[in-house]
Structure formats: structure tokens, C-alpha cells
Design a protein around this motif. Structure first.
Motif, PDB file in Angstrom:
ATOM      1  N   LEU A  11      -1.085 -10.716  54.012  1.00  0.00           N
ATOM      2  CA  LEU A  11      -1.306  -9.346  53.543  1.00  0.00           C
ATOM      3  C   LEU A  11       0.002  -8.712  53.086  1.00  0.00           C
ATOM      4  O   LEU A  11       0.040  -7.964  52.103  1.00  0.00           O
ATOM      5  CB  LEU A  11      -1.933  -8.515  54.663  1.00  0.00           C
ATOM      6  N   ARG A  12       1.069  -9.004  53.773  1.00  0.00           N
ATOM      7  CA  ARG A  12       2.373  -8.492  53.365  1.00  0.00           C
ATOM      8  C   ARG A  12       2.728  -9.023  51.977  1.00  0.00           C
ATOM      9  O   ARG A  12       3.206  -8.287  51.115  1.00  0.00           O
ATOM     10  CB  ARG A  12       3.412  -8.916  54.405  1.00  0.00           C
ATOM     11  N   GLY A  13       2.472 -10.304  51.775  1.00  0.00           N
ATOM     12  CA  GLY A  13       2.736 -10.892  50.457  1.00  0.00           C
ATOM     13  C   GLY A  13       1.889 -10.232  49.377  1.00  0.00           C
ATOM     14  O   GLY A  13       2.366  -9.963  48.278  1.00  0.00           O
ATOM     15  N   LEU A  19       1.782 -12.638  45.797  1.00  0.00           N
ATOM     16  CA  LEU A  19       0.758 -13.683  45.737  1.00  0.00           C
ATOM     17  C   LEU A  19       0.436 -14.028  44.288  1.00  0.00           C
ATOM     18  O   LEU A  19       0.534 -13.179  43.390  1.00  0.00           O
ATOM     19  CB  LEU A  19      -0.525 -13.219  46.437  1.00  0.00           C
ATOM     20  N   ALA A  20       0.017 -15.275  44.085  1.00  0.00           N
ATOM     21  CA  ALA A  20      -0.487 -15.664  42.766  1.00  0.00           C
ATOM     22  C   ALA A  20      -1.762 -14.889  42.481  1.00  0.00           C
ATOM     23  O   ALA A  20      -2.456 -14.447  43.410  1.00  0.00           O
ATOM     24  CB  ALA A  20      -0.771 -17.165  42.754  1.00  0.00           C
ATOM     25  N   GLU A  21      -2.074 -14.753  41.198  1.00  0.00           N
ATOM     26  CA  GLU A  21      -3.199 -13.920  40.788  1.00  0.00           C
ATOM     27  C   GLU A  21      -4.507 -14.357  41.444  1.00  0.00           C
ATOM     28  O   GLU A  21      -5.274 -13.530  41.969  1.00  0.00           O
ATOM     29  CB  GLU A  21      -3.329 -13.955  39.267  1.00  0.00           C
ATOM     30  N   ASP A  22      -4.772 -15.670  41.428  1.00  0.00           N
ATOM     31  CA  ASP A  22      -6.059 -16.133  41.970  1.00  0.00           C
ATOM     32  C   ASP A  22      -6.098 -15.935  43.492  1.00  0.00           C
ATOM     33  O   ASP A  22      -7.148 -15.622  44.060  1.00  0.00           O
ATOM     34  CB  ASP A  22      -6.313 -17.594  41.594  1.00  0.00           C
ATOM     35  N   THR A 207       6.750 -16.459  54.286  1.00  0.00           N
ATOM     36  CA  THR A 207       6.393 -17.436  53.262  1.00  0.00           C
ATOM     37  C   THR A 207       6.851 -16.972  51.885  1.00  0.00           C
ATOM     38  O   THR A 207       6.734 -17.694  50.919  1.00  0.00           O
ATOM     39  CB  THR A 207       4.870 -17.615  53.194  1.00  0.00           C
ATOM     40  N   LEU A 208       7.353 -15.748  51.810  1.00  0.00           N
ATOM     41  CA  LEU A 208       7.707 -15.192  50.516  1.00  0.00           C
ATOM     42  C   LEU A 208       8.977 -15.835  50.001  1.00  0.00           C
ATOM     43  O   LEU A 208       9.902 -16.121  50.754  1.00  0.00           O
ATOM     44  CB  LEU A 208       7.923 -13.672  50.645  1.00  0.00           C
ATOM     45  N   ARG A 209       9.030 -16.039  48.727  1.00  0.00           N
ATOM     46  CA  ARG A 209      10.196 -16.660  48.145  1.00  0.00           C
ATOM     47  C   ARG A 209      10.683 -15.817  46.983  1.00  0.00           C
ATOM     48  O   ARG A 209      10.086 -14.822  46.628  1.00  0.00           O
ATOM     49  CB  ARG A 209       9.843 -18.062  47.632  1.00  0.00           C
ATOM     50  N   GLY A 210      11.792 -16.256  46.422  1.00  0.00           N
ATOM     51  CA  GLY A 210      12.228 -15.601  45.189  1.00  0.00           C
ATOM     52  C   GLY A 210      13.204 -14.484  45.454  1.00  0.00           C
ATOM     53  O   GLY A 210      13.470 -14.079  46.580  1.00  0.00           O
ATOM     54  N   ALA A 211      13.708 -13.963  44.352  1.00  0.00           N
ATOM     55  CA  ALA A 211      14.752 -12.951  44.447  1.00  0.00           C
ATOM     56  C   ALA A 211      14.215 -11.603  44.878  1.00  0.00           C
ATOM     57  O   ALA A 211      14.983 -10.693  45.153  1.00  0.00           O
ATOM     58  CB  ALA A 211      15.440 -12.820  43.088  1.00  0.00           C
ATOM     59  N   GLU A 212      12.895 -11.454  44.916  1.00  0.00           N
ATOM     60  CA  GLU A 212      12.357 -10.139  45.204  1.00  0.00           C
ATOM     61  C   GLU A 212      11.956  -9.978  46.655  1.00  0.00           C
ATOM     62  O   GLU A 212      11.112  -9.185  46.976  1.00  0.00           O
ATOM     63  CB  GLU A 212      11.116  -9.887  44.310  1.00  0.00           C
TER      64      GLU A 212
END
Lengths: 309, 204
Positions: A11-13, A19-22, A207-212
Motif C-alpha cells: 500500500l505504501r508503494g 507500483l506498475a500500472e497493472d 521493496t521500493l526501488r529507484g531514485a524516488e
């Protein structure tokens, strides 16, 4: 949807647009159908806003979006006010207990040795008198009495609780059993190794990744620190049992530390993976710790700030 | 899930643009019982408003009305919602509405993603009326609820506090989050009432 992820992480993601669109579409369907899941989503959003109100999260696009709508601004105001009322209640309830030195439990070294010496002299006098009065076959008892004396040469004990305990023992009662000669001569207890100077950090995995990513915690490492202990909150992942952890320098992309076969420990606040990393491997900079177990892969970034003397 | 006393089927507001017949058809599809249908309508409406908010849409209430309007028009054309998945249709229509909005606003989104946003301003610079209302509303809560929500919000880096609180209550952390959030919702409604501003549950 990855059903293995803790619901609050998912839910945080979603709320932070990660999250990916799907995946977001499937999650929204569940939000519509499942009232409790929807309540949890609102609760996670409120927690994010409360953390943001405390300055614990850095502003990014997704957070800005959450708190900028009319509803979001109202929720932010509620969070700020709740934080303020809760903290003022906390400070009112704290009472300061003045530290009182337990003088009675600490015996000055000089006095202890003087007492021991006096006791030894008295015993010797008594033993001398006893041998003059009693038959020779009691000689073994005298040796046993002598052997039961606390070691007067003493060990080079360090200040602190261990020394306090040793002093109490010496000044009050002799040991319960006769001390053998070899024990007396080797009465100098081996010097306990000094514990390593450690800095302890606590991190939650994501589980979140990336610069954001919403937050990068910064940890000061005092000069002279020899060990960095990183405690990773693995609540929700306990069923995975065995983990592999790696720490990578974000600038050089080099893996500075890794270890497999790690098992969670139960700390006072919950299950955690504890990583003991030599401090020399963590100069100032940004790092990412990645934990893998089976197909699950979670990580967190952190920043180390080495302090000069 | 409904909160006790928060719904009256006779006063369920009808979205603008939706005919009475269309609205009635919509309610019938949600539940054969009129009262329960009204409750489900309000719950679903609130959920869709939040989903549009979470997706970053500017006018979540208007978009929700648009969604219900489209579903009602489809029902009037003879489409029936599958009993096994009545809400999936709402979700599907909501996604279509959202995608249309995003296509229209794509340039605006690129500007939004430029970053460097400062923290938003507070609802009002002088927060003391808000704080005062919150204090009054906290006093109106049951002792256990007040204690729960304040302990939950206490202290910096309070994840550990919350885990300890959950263990103390003998519940999982997510269950604690939900419990606290329900108390927060009560406070939110109470504070809005105190300030004289419309509650989030009031439909325009």
C-alpha cells in the motif's frame, strides 16, 4: 500482485506511485471490494503524512501530491496537531529520577585491601595459636583455611559493575569452597577483551526501488567506532527464515560487505537481521543494503557521516 | 463496513447529471435492499473519491460523479453487473475516467514530475483554532481511544513505539493501524464540525 509482500509495504508503494500500472489496477480493485483493506490503505496514508509532518520523510512528487489536495492539507493539519498534542503529553508524563550513587555498594580499593590484610593477619595469628594448641593431624585443616582466603594479591580489575561485585565478595564472605593452590596463584583473572566500540543503526526494509525513495536516513559514526551494527526490521518476513545481505557503496557501486545464512533475531521491538560490519568498510557516503531470501528482494538506502575528533 | 448511525437511505444524495431512474437502477444493482444499497453507494463513492485522490487527480469528487454517471447510463442501456464482481465494473469505469483525465493533463504531469517541490503550506498559518478544536474532540473520545491515538503519534522515529503498542494490545501492527485510523476519522469529522468547515463525508 505479489502476495508475499507485507500489505502495508504494498500500500505504501501504491500511495507513493511506485507500483506498475497493472499492479496498481489490481490493488485498486481489491480496495473497492475489501473494506478492511481500504481502511488499512487510509491508515498507511495517515502514517506517511504523520511522518512527513515530523520531517522524517523528504518531500518528493508523490508525497507532495498526497498532502497538497484540500483533503490532504486537512489530513496534514490533523497529523501536525496530533503529533504536537501527543508529544506535549509525553513530555508532561516524563519524570526525572535523580541519579544517586550507590555509595554503600562501592568499597574503596584501599579500604578493601586494608580489611583483607587485617583479616589475613588475624587468621595467621589464630592459626599460629591453633597449631600451638592442637594436635599435628589438624594441619590439613589449617592449610584449607589458608587456601580459603580471598586472593590478597588481587587481580587488576577494571572499574565498573564487575569490580563492584568482586569487591563485595572480598569484603563480606569468603568463597564457599576452599580455593586450590593453583587457582590462587593464577588468581589474576584473564583480562576480558574490551568490547568493540560500536555504532548501532536501525533500518526498515522496503521493496521500493529507484531514485524516488521517500527517505534516506543519515547515520553519524563517531570517531573511534570499530563496528557498525545495522539492525534491519524484518517484521512480516520471518517465515523466510534464512537471508543473504549485502551492502553496496552507491557511488563506487562496490559491494563493501555481504553475508549469507543470516537468521532473524528477536530484539525487544521485534524480529531483526543484525549485520556486524567493520566500520572501516563504511567511510562517509551513501549505501544500499539489500536483503534476499528466496525470490524476495528488499533493500534500503542509508547515508554514513563519519565524524572527526 | 459502515459506521453506526452514519447513513439514512432516504437522504442519499444523488449525483448531479444522474437521472432518478438511473440512480435507482444503480442502487438496485448494488443491493436488492434499498437501505443496504444506499450504504454501499456511499461507501463506494467515498472509496472512489479517495482512489482518484491517490492517483493525483485534481477533482476527485467530480470524477467520482462522472464514474457513477457512466455506470448508471450503462445500466439504463441494459447491462447488468455480475453478482460475483459488482464492484469490478465500477473500478473499470473509474480507470477509464482516470486515463482520460491523465491524457488531457499529460503536459501538466511532466511539469509536476520536475521535482523540487517545497513542503506544502499548512491549511492555515495560525493553527491554534485547529489545535483547540482537536483538544476538544480528544476530550470527547473514550479514554481508551484517546490514549490509543496519542500513544500511536508520540515521539520521533515512533515505529518501535507502535510495535510495542501492538504487542501490548496483543494485535498485529496492521490491525493497530486500522484501529487508530478509525479513531482518527472520528477526530477528523469532529474537528471539521468544530471549525465549521464541511466534513469530508458531505457530498456537494
Amino acid at each position: 500482485m505479489n502476495e508475499n509482500l507485507p500489505k502495508n509495504e504494498l500500500l505504501r508503494g501504491y500511495l507513493l506511485g511506485e507500483l506498475a500500472e497493472d499492479e496498481a489496477d489490481r490493488l485498486e480493485r481489491r480496495l473497492i471490494e475489501d473494506d478492511e483493506f481500504f481502511d488499512l490503505c487510509e491508515a498507511v496514508e495517515a502514517d506517511l503524512i504523520a511522518a512527513y509532518a515530523r520531517g522524517e520523510l523528504k518531500t518528493d512528487v508523490a508525497l507532495h501530491r498526497l498532502v497538497s489536495s484540500p483533503g490532504g492539507r486537512a489530513r496534514l493539519a490533523l497529523a501536525r496537531s496530533l503529533n504536537s498534542v501527543a508529544d506535549s503529553r509525553l513530555s508532561e508524563s516524563r519524570t526525572v529520577v535523580p541519579f544517586r550513587r550507590r555509595v554503600a555498594a562501592v568499597v574503596r580499593p584501599g579500604a578493601q585491601w586494608a580489611l583483607a590484610a587485617a583479616a589475613a593477619i588475624l587468621v595467621l595469628i589464630g592459626a599460629f595459636w591453633f597449631t600451638r594448641q592442637t594436635p599435628p593431624e589438624s594441619g590439613a585443616q589449617i592449610q584449607e583455611v589458608k587456601n580459603s582466603l580471598p586472593p590478597t594479591s588481587g587481580s587488576e580489575q577494571q572499574p565498573g559493575p564487575s569490580k563492584t561485585k568482586a569487591l563485595d565478595t572480598a569484603s563480606q564472605t569468603p568463597p564457599d569452597r576452599p580455593v586450590r593452590q593453583d587457582e590462587r596463584t593464577s588468581a589474576k583473572t584473564p583480562k576480558r577483551p574490551e568490547p568493540l566500540k560500536a555504532a548501532v543503526f536501525e533500518l526498515a526494509l522496503t521493496t521500493l526501488r529507484g531514485a524516488e525513495r521517500a527517505e534516506v536516513q543519515k547515520f553519524p559514526v563517531p570517531a573511534g567506532t570499530e563496528l557498525v551494527e545495522i539492525r534491519l526490521d524484518v517484521e512480516g518476513y520471518e517465515d523466510l527464515e534464512v537471508f543473504h545481505a549485502a551492502v553496496r557503496n552507491q557511488e563506487s557501486r562496490e559491494t563493501v560487505w555481504e553475508k549469507g545464512g543470516l537468521k532473524p533475531r528477536r530484539l525487544e521491538w521485534g524480529p531483526a537481521l543484525v549485520l556486524d560490519i567493520p566500520a572501516g568498510r563504511l567511510p562517509s557516503g551513501r549505501y544500499e543494503v539489500t536483503v534476499t531470501a528466496g525470490t524476495t528482494d528488499v533493500s534500503q538506502q542509508f547515508e554514513v557521516a563519519r565524524e572527526n575528533r | 463496513m459502515t459506521r453506526p448511525g452514519d447513513h439514512d437511505a432516504t437522504r442519499t444524495p444523488r449525483p448531479q447529471g444522474l437521472t432518478r431512474e438511473g440512480f435507482e437502477a444503480l442502487l438496485t444493482q448494488l443491493d436488492p435492499d434499498r437501505e443496504r444499497a444506499g450504504q454501499r453507494y456511499e461507501i463506494n463513492r467515498r472509496k472512489l473519491v479517495r482512489l482518484f485522490e491517490w492517483r493525483g487527480c485534481d477533482s476527485p469528487e467530480n470524477l467520482t460523479d462522472e464514474t457513477f454517471d457512466r455506470v448508471a447510463r450503462k445500466l439504463a442501456e441494459g447491462i447488468e453487473l455480475r453478482s460475483a464482481d459488482p464492484y469490478g465494473y465500477f473500478c473499470g469505469v473509474a480507470h477509464l475516467v482516470y486515463k482520460e483525465v491523465m491524457r488531457r493533463a499529460s503536459r501538466e504531469r511532466r511539469a509536476l514530475e520536475g521535482g523540487g517541490w517545497p513542503p506544502p503550506e499548512c491549511l492555515s498559518e495560525d493553527e491554534s483554532p485547529y489545535l483547540e478544536c482537536l483538544r476538544q474532540c480528544l476530550d470527547g473520545l473514550a479514554h481508551e481511544e484517546r490514549d490509543l491515538v496519542l500513544r500511536y503519534h508520540q515521539g520521533e522515529n515512533n515505529v518501535r513505539n507502535r510495535q510495542a503498542l501492538a504487542r501490548e494490545l496483543g494485535i498485529q501492527l496492521n490491525a493497530l493501524r486500522i484501529r487508530v485510523h478509525r479513531v482518527r476519522r472520528k477526530l477528523e469529522d469532529c474537528v471539521h464540525g468544530c471549525l465549521g468547515s464541511p466534513s469530508r463525508e458531505t457530498f456537494s
